[in-house]
Write a protein that holds these residues in place. Structure first.
Motif, PDB file in Angstrom:
ATOM      1  N   SER A 265       0.811  -1.253  -0.021  1.00  0.00           N
ATOM      2  CA  SER A 265      -0.149  -0.107  -0.022  1.00  0.00           C
ATOM      3  C   SER A 265       0.857   1.222  -0.110  1.00  0.00           C
ATOM      4  CB  SER A 265      -0.946  -0.226   1.192  1.00  0.00           C
ATOM      5  OG  SER A 265      -0.146   0.033   2.438  1.00  0.00           O
ATOM      6  N   CYS A 266       0.599   2.519  -0.586  1.00  0.00           N
ATOM      7  CA  CYS A 266       1.135   3.506  -0.662  1.00  0.00           C
ATOM      8  C   CYS A 266       0.952   4.255   0.567  1.00  0.00           C
ATOM      9  CB  CYS A 266       0.620   4.319  -1.832  1.00  0.00           C
ATOM     10  SG  CYS A 266      -0.496   5.447  -1.501  1.00  0.00           S
ATOM     11  N   PRO A 267       1.939   5.265   0.990  1.00  0.00           N
ATOM     12  CA  PRO A 267       1.761   5.734   2.191  1.00  0.00           C
ATOM     13  C   PRO A 267       0.691   6.852   2.339  1.00  0.00           C
ATOM     14  CG  PRO A 267       3.833   6.472   0.988  1.00  0.00           C
ATOM     15  CD  PRO A 267       3.204   5.583   0.286  1.00  0.00           C
ATOM     16  N   ALA A 268       0.133   6.997   1.128  1.00  0.00           N
ATOM     17  CA  ALA A 268      -0.775   8.421   1.266  1.00  0.00           C
ATOM     18  C   ALA A 268      -0.166   9.669   1.226  1.00  0.00           C
ATOM     19  CB  ALA A 268      -1.883   8.441   2.093  1.00  0.00           C
ATOM     20  N   CYS A 269      -0.428  10.734   0.314  1.00  0.00           N
ATOM     21  CA  CYS A 269       0.098  12.025   0.453  1.00  0.00           C
ATOM     22  C   CYS A 269      -1.088  12.992   0.164  1.00  0.00           C
ATOM     23  CB  CYS A 269       1.185  12.252  -0.397  1.00  0.00           C
ATOM     24  SG  CYS A 269       0.868  12.106  -2.221  1.00  0.00           S
ATOM     25  N   GLY A 270      -0.693  14.277  -0.490  1.00  0.00           N
ATOM     26  CA  GLY A 270      -1.528  15.417  -0.586  1.00  0.00           C
ATOM     27  C   GLY A 270      -2.142  15.145  -1.821  1.00  0.00           C
ATOM     28  N   ARG A 271      -1.937  14.193  -2.539  1.00  0.00           N
ATOM     29  CA  ARG A 271      -2.697  13.568  -3.971  1.00  0.00           C
ATOM     30  C   ARG A 271      -4.002  12.644  -3.430  1.00  0.00           C
ATOM     31  NH1 ARG A 271      -0.058  14.496  -8.757  1.00  0.00           N
ATOM     32  NH2 ARG A 271       2.114  14.884  -8.372  1.00  0.00           N
ATOM     33  N   THR A 272      -3.734  12.045  -2.284  1.00  0.00           N
ATOM     34  CA  THR A 272      -4.871  11.080  -1.908  1.00  0.00           C
ATOM     35  C   THR A 272      -6.080  11.536  -1.652  1.00  0.00           C
ATOM     36  OG1 THR A 272      -2.904  10.348  -0.814  1.00  0.00           O
ATOM     37  CG2 THR A 272      -4.912   8.917  -0.575  1.00  0.00           C
ATOM     38  N   GLU A 273      -7.159  10.979  -2.373  1.00  0.00           N
ATOM     39  CA  GLU A 273      -8.536  11.375  -2.087  1.00  0.00           C
ATOM     40  C   GLU A 273      -9.342  10.433  -1.524  1.00  0.00           C
ATOM     41  OE1 GLU A 273     -10.135  14.251  -4.889  1.00  0.00           O
ATOM     42  OE2 GLU A 273      -8.388  14.278  -6.177  1.00  0.00           O
ATOM     43  N   VAL A 307      -2.702  -1.499  -2.842  1.00  0.00           N
ATOM     44  CA  VAL A 307      -3.585  -0.559  -2.691  1.00  0.00           C
ATOM     45  C   VAL A 307      -2.955   0.884  -2.942  1.00  0.00           C
ATOM     46  CG1 VAL A 307      -5.494   0.383  -1.138  1.00  0.00           C
ATOM     47  CG2 VAL A 307      -5.075  -2.039  -1.144  1.00  0.00           C
ATOM     48  N   MET A 308      -3.271   1.622  -3.806  1.00  0.00           N
ATOM     49  CA  MET A 308      -2.554   2.713  -4.339  1.00  0.00           C
ATOM     50  C   MET A 308      -3.569   4.072  -4.422  1.00  0.00           C
ATOM     51  SD  MET A 308       0.323   1.388  -4.543  1.00  0.00           S
ATOM     52  CE  MET A 308       1.323   2.467  -5.069  1.00  0.00           C
ATOM     53  N   GLY A 309      -3.064   5.058  -3.800  1.00  0.00           N
ATOM     54  CA  GLY A 309      -3.912   6.192  -3.587  1.00  0.00           C
ATOM     55  C   GLY A 309      -4.019   6.998  -4.857  1.00  0.00           C
ATOM     56  N   CYS A 310      -3.185   6.925  -5.969  1.00  0.00           N
ATOM     57  CA  CYS A 310      -3.584   7.787  -7.319  1.00  0.00           C
ATOM     58  C   CYS A 310      -2.955   6.853  -8.322  1.00  0.00           C
ATOM     59  CB  CYS A 310      -2.959   9.117  -6.884  1.00  0.00           C
ATOM     60  SG  CYS A 310      -1.292   9.112  -7.022  1.00  0.00           S
ATOM     61  N   VAL A 311      -2.964   7.660  -9.491  1.00  0.00           N
ATOM     62  CA  VAL A 311      -2.617   7.088 -10.449  1.00  0.00           C
ATOM     63  C   VAL A 311      -1.130   7.222 -10.887  1.00  0.00           C
ATOM     64  CG1 VAL A 311      -4.845   6.936 -11.730  1.00  0.00           C
ATOM     65  CG2 VAL A 311      -3.198   8.863 -11.949  1.00  0.00           C
ATOM     66  N   VAL A 312      -0.457   7.899 -10.180  1.00  0.00           N
ATOM     67  CA  VAL A 312       0.854   8.109 -10.166  1.00  0.00           C
ATOM     68  C   VAL A 312       1.891   6.860 -10.181  1.00  0.00           C
ATOM     69  CG1 VAL A 312       3.104   9.016  -9.369  1.00  0.00           C
ATOM     70  CG2 VAL A 312       1.067  10.443  -9.028  1.00  0.00           C
ATOM     71  N   ASN A 313       1.611   5.968  -9.224  1.00  0.00           N
ATOM     72  CA  ASN A 313       2.423   4.995  -9.010  1.00  0.00           C
ATOM     73  C   ASN A 313       1.306   3.394  -9.327  1.00  0.00           C
ATOM     74  OD1 ASN A 313       4.938   5.817  -8.564  1.00  0.00           O
ATOM     75  ND2 ASN A 313       4.237   6.312  -6.425  1.00  0.00           N
ATOM     76  N   GLY A 314       0.106   3.837  -9.078  1.00  0.00           N
ATOM     77  CA  GLY A 314      -0.736   2.736  -9.023  1.00  0.00           C
ATOM     78  C   GLY A 314      -0.793   1.845 -10.368  1.00  0.00           C
TER      79      GLY A 314
END
Ligand code: SF4
Length: 364
Positions: A265-273, A307-314
């Motif tokens: 899973s990604c750590p989440a950041c300001g892009r995560t919605e 489980v990834m927060g956005c399409v950058v690394n998803g």
């Protein structure tokens, strides 16, 4: 990266083998008085469910030693008797059915006493772990200020091994535990080049949960990545099942075993919605529940779920995973075998992942 394991002798411990090309065995230790048969068996059964391969119990007196036969009749995994100070307890534990004994060279060192233990161990085909510990190194090494801590452990271990070999006993496992990560690494690296007996990895007194986990992961990660180690225990001031869970994470992160689904899973950041933490926790909890409902049989199929927060690394992570979700705003794209298969909302994401996961698991 390919890890080439150090060649070690194969040793039989009860119904499993360690060393050689055998899988790296996970160990833990019961944390209740051994003479309390019911509590000990209950704890060992929980450890079995968690995936523990070998369990150790403390033997402090004859009552503990005699309890071994009763405990053994109720468990499936091999049992190791942990002996200090009193060689007679080692003999008693062997006769009571222990599958291996651990002797501490710091407090059982007289040749005649070791000879008696070796005689019983040979008669019952029970291996002996030479279990050095930085807190109880034999005195002749402990007070030698010319020796570094790791050298003290290695020299003490080699002396003891020689003593056993002189008695024609070679069913030996070795451990050299320190509370320092660097000393532990140094000691194991040296002993791995000085003998071919299987090595039981571990740190001693590694600390309370988080610190202990990190120190253990660093020390064992370094050693295992260099092919050193045939069995391991993550010693934690925590419940024993947690020791097994962490050992499994360490091994699977190095590709040294598969223990069921792996969540990336990604750590989440300001892009995560979406609330990634909540989704991952729910996924983890539901997987644990399914494991329990399966009667404690571990769900061992190695399925990677990202489980990834956005399409950058998803999409990139999806390529390496069996299942993945890359979230956008409130909904995500579900991938299976690198291919997008459908859109799912964040609220249904966990159940959709589990649905696909169960299809993979039931595939022949
Ligand atoms: S995958 Fe996206 S949301 Fe997650 S940490 Fe990376 S950039 Fe942030």
């Amino acid at each position: 990266m390919i890890i080439k394991r150090h060649k070690t002798k194969e040793i039989q411990i009860g119904n499993i083998k360690i060393g050689g090309n055998n899988p790296i065995a996970i160990q833990s230790m019961a944390k209740v008085p051994t003479k309390d048969y019911r509590k000990t068996v209950l704890q060992i059964k929980n450890l079995e469910k968690e995936g523990c391969s070998i369990v150790r119990v403390a033997v402090r007196d004859e009552e503990d030693a005699h309890a071994i036969s009763q405990i053994k009749s109720a468990i499936r995994i091999p049992l190791v008797a942990d002996i200090h100070f009193n060689w007679k307890l080692a003999v008693c534990a062997i006769k009571s059915g222990a599958d291996k004994i651990r002797l501490n060279p710091g407090n059982i060192y007289k040749r005649q006493e070791i000879k008696e233990v070796v005689s019983a161990a040979r008669d019952y085909s029970v291996p002996i772990r030479v279990g050095l510990n930085s807190g109880s190194i034999p005195k002749i090494f402990r007070y030698n200020i010319k020796l570094k801590p790791a050298r003290k452990l290695v020299k003490a271990a080699l002396d003891y091994i020689k003593l056993l070999e002189d008695l024609n006993f070679t069913d030996i496992v070795v451990s050299l535990k320190c509370s320092s990560v660097l000393d532990t690494v140094e000691a194991y690296r040296e002993i791995a080049h000085r003998c071919n007996y299987p090595l039981h990895l571990g740190l001693t007194a590694s600390g309370f949960s988080e610190a202990g986990k990190i120190k253990s992961a660093v020390a064992m990660g370094i050693l295992l990545s260099q092919g050193i180690g045939d069995t391991l225990r993550v010693s934690l001031t925590d419940e024993p099942e947690e020791e097994v869970r962490i050992a499994k994470y360490i091994l699977s992160s190095l590709g040294r075993g598969s223990f069921g689904p792996e969540i990336i899973s990604c750590p989440a950041c300001g892009r995560t919605e979406v609330d990634i933490e909540k989704i991952v926790n729910e996924l983890q909890q539901k997987l644990s529940t399914l494991n329990r409902l399966s009667g404690g049989e571990r769900l061992t199929r190695p399925v990677r779920m990202a489980v990834m927060g956005c399409v950058v690394n998803g999409p990139g992570e999806a390529e390496d995973a069996d299942l993945a979700i890359a979230f956008g705003k409130k909904q995500g794209l579900l991938y299976k075998n690198s291919k997008p298969i459908r859109k799912v909302s964040s609220s249904e994401a966990v159940d959709e992942l589990l649905k696909e996961w169960s299809k993979i698991c039931t595939r022949s």
